[in-house]
Motif scaffolding. Structure first.
Motif, PDB file in Angstrom:
ATOM      1  N   GLY A   1       0.853  -1.386   0.227  1.00 39.07           N
ATOM      2  CA  GLY A   1      -0.114  -0.057  -0.019  1.00 39.07           C
ATOM      3  C   GLY A   1       0.839   1.356   0.136  1.00 39.07           C
ATOM      4  O   GLY A   1       0.305   2.481   0.113  1.00 39.07           O
ATOM      5  N   GLY A   2       2.052   1.165   0.002  1.00 35.45           N
ATOM      6  CA  GLY A   2       3.072   2.272   0.194  1.00 35.45           C
ATOM      7  C   GLY A   2       2.952   2.871  -1.187  1.00 35.45           C
ATOM      8  O   GLY A   2       2.508   2.497  -2.340  1.00 35.45           O
ATOM      9  N   GLY A   3       3.409   4.194  -1.547  1.00 29.65           N
ATOM     10  CA  GLY A   3       3.623   4.835  -2.755  1.00 29.65           C
ATOM     11  C   GLY A   3       3.900   6.444  -2.396  1.00 29.65           C
ATOM     12  O   GLY A   3       4.315   6.639  -1.371  1.00 29.65           O
ATOM     13  N   SER A   4       3.517   7.181  -3.558  1.00 32.42           N
ATOM     14  CA  SER A   4       4.007   8.407  -3.518  1.00 32.42           C
ATOM     15  C   SER A   4       2.540   9.294  -3.652  1.00 32.42           C
ATOM     16  O   SER A   4       1.780   8.995  -4.065  1.00 32.42           O
ATOM     17  N   VAL A   5       2.702  10.266  -2.470  1.00 30.85           N
ATOM     18  CA  VAL A   5       1.338  11.210  -2.622  1.00 30.85           C
ATOM     19  C   VAL A   5       1.615  12.543  -2.227  1.00 30.85           C
ATOM     20  O   VAL A   5       2.628  12.778  -1.588  1.00 30.85           O
ATOM     21  N   GLN A   6       0.878  13.295  -2.644  1.00 24.45           N
ATOM     22  CA  GLN A   6       1.147  14.779  -2.511  1.00 24.45           C
ATOM     23  C   GLN A   6       0.844  15.149  -1.257  1.00 24.45           C
ATOM     24  O   GLN A   6      -0.275  14.475  -0.393  1.00 24.45           O
ATOM     25  N   ALA A   7       1.181  16.143  -0.374  1.00 22.05           N
ATOM     26  CA  ALA A   7       1.034  16.577   1.074  1.00 22.05           C
ATOM     27  C   ALA A   7      -0.514  16.714   1.219  1.00 22.05           C
ATOM     28  O   ALA A   7      -1.032  17.417   0.183  1.00 22.05           O
ATOM     29  N   GLY A   8      -1.102  16.211   2.297  1.00 20.90           N
ATOM     30  CA  GLY A   8      -2.424  16.390   2.408  1.00 20.90           C
ATOM     31  C   GLY A   8      -3.310  15.333   1.862  1.00 20.90           C
ATOM     32  O   GLY A   8      -4.347  15.165   2.379  1.00 20.90           O
ATOM     33  N   GLY A   9      -2.589  14.440   1.245  1.00 20.86           N
ATOM     34  CA  GLY A   9      -3.404  13.081   0.533  1.00 20.86           C
ATOM     35  C   GLY A   9      -3.348  12.002   1.606  1.00 20.86           C
ATOM     36  O   GLY A   9      -3.132  12.339   2.896  1.00 20.86           O
ATOM     37  N   SER A  10      -3.765  11.055   1.401  1.00 23.19           N
ATOM     38  CA  SER A  10      -3.886   9.926   2.228  1.00 23.19           C
ATOM     39  C   SER A  10      -3.394   8.409   1.464  1.00 23.19           C
ATOM     40  O   SER A  10      -3.511   8.406   0.265  1.00 23.19           O
ATOM     41  N   LEU A  11      -3.074   7.553   2.295  1.00 21.87           N
ATOM     42  CA  LEU A  11      -2.709   6.308   1.924  1.00 21.87           C
ATOM     43  C   LEU A  11      -3.194   5.368   2.890  1.00 21.87           C
ATOM     44  O   LEU A  11      -3.404   5.658   4.105  1.00 21.87           O
ATOM     45  N   ARG A  12      -3.465   4.109   2.599  1.00 24.72           N
ATOM     46  CA  ARG A  12      -4.141   3.103   3.211  1.00 24.72           C
ATOM     47  C   ARG A  12      -2.755   2.132   3.331  1.00 24.72           C
ATOM     48  O   ARG A  12      -2.841   1.172   2.161  1.00 24.72           O
ATOM     49  N   LEU A  13      -1.962   1.512   4.388  1.00 29.37           N
ATOM     50  CA  LEU A  13      -1.189   0.502   4.422  1.00 29.37           C
ATOM     51  C   LEU A  13      -1.824  -0.731   4.759  1.00 29.37           C
ATOM     52  O   LEU A  13      -2.789  -0.678   5.689  1.00 29.37           O
ATOM     53  N   THR A  14      -1.438  -1.914   4.473  1.00 28.75           N
ATOM     54  CA  THR A  14      -1.839  -3.265   4.761  1.00 28.75           C
ATOM     55  C   THR A  14      -0.592  -3.904   5.171  1.00 28.75           C
ATOM     56  O   THR A  14       0.458  -4.022   4.527  1.00 28.75           O
TER      57      THR A  14
END
Length: 121
Positions: A8-21
């Motif tokens: 679930g990792g990756g690159s995201v812009q500040a303020g965004g969201s990610l979900r790790l599993t």
């Protein structure tokens, strides 16, 4: 034995969201506290969040409070880390680990290989 695998990792812009599993292929998943740690470049690994074996109790580092949510599904042998309002300083390799109720690295016996999270401006 536990075999933890993060995704679930990756690159995201500040303020965004990610979900790790974090998934486990073993049979002892429900007996352990599971935590997320992270390690930024040039820094020591640090605790981020943990959840009790039953999933009823959670604890967060100050840096994660209000933005990260840890949860688990023991039937699926999976742990999740929902990360919202991501900041540049959240950039790190995120590891899940299984052990006892603690924020100390030494109290966690089983570790995954890590997943990279990169937050950009």
């Amino acid at each position: 034995q536990m075999q933890l695998v993060e995704s679930g990792g990756g690159s995201v812009q500040a303020g965004g969201s990610l979900r790790l599993t974090c998934a486990d292929s073993g049979r002892a998943f429900g007996f352990y506290t599971v935590a997320w740690f992270r390690q930024a470049p040039g820094k020591e690994r640090e605790f981020a969040a943990r959840i009790s074996p039953e999933g009823t109790t959670t604890y967060y580092a100050n840096s994660a409070k209000g933005r990260f949510t840890i949860s688990r599904d023991n039937a699926e042998a999976a742990i999740y880390l929902q990360m919202n309002n991501l900041k540049l300083e959240d950039t790190a390799v995120y590891y899940c680990a299984a052990g006892t109720w603690s924020s100390r690295i030494s109290d966690y016996k089983y570790w995954g290989q890590g997943t990279q999270v990169t937050v950009y401006s």
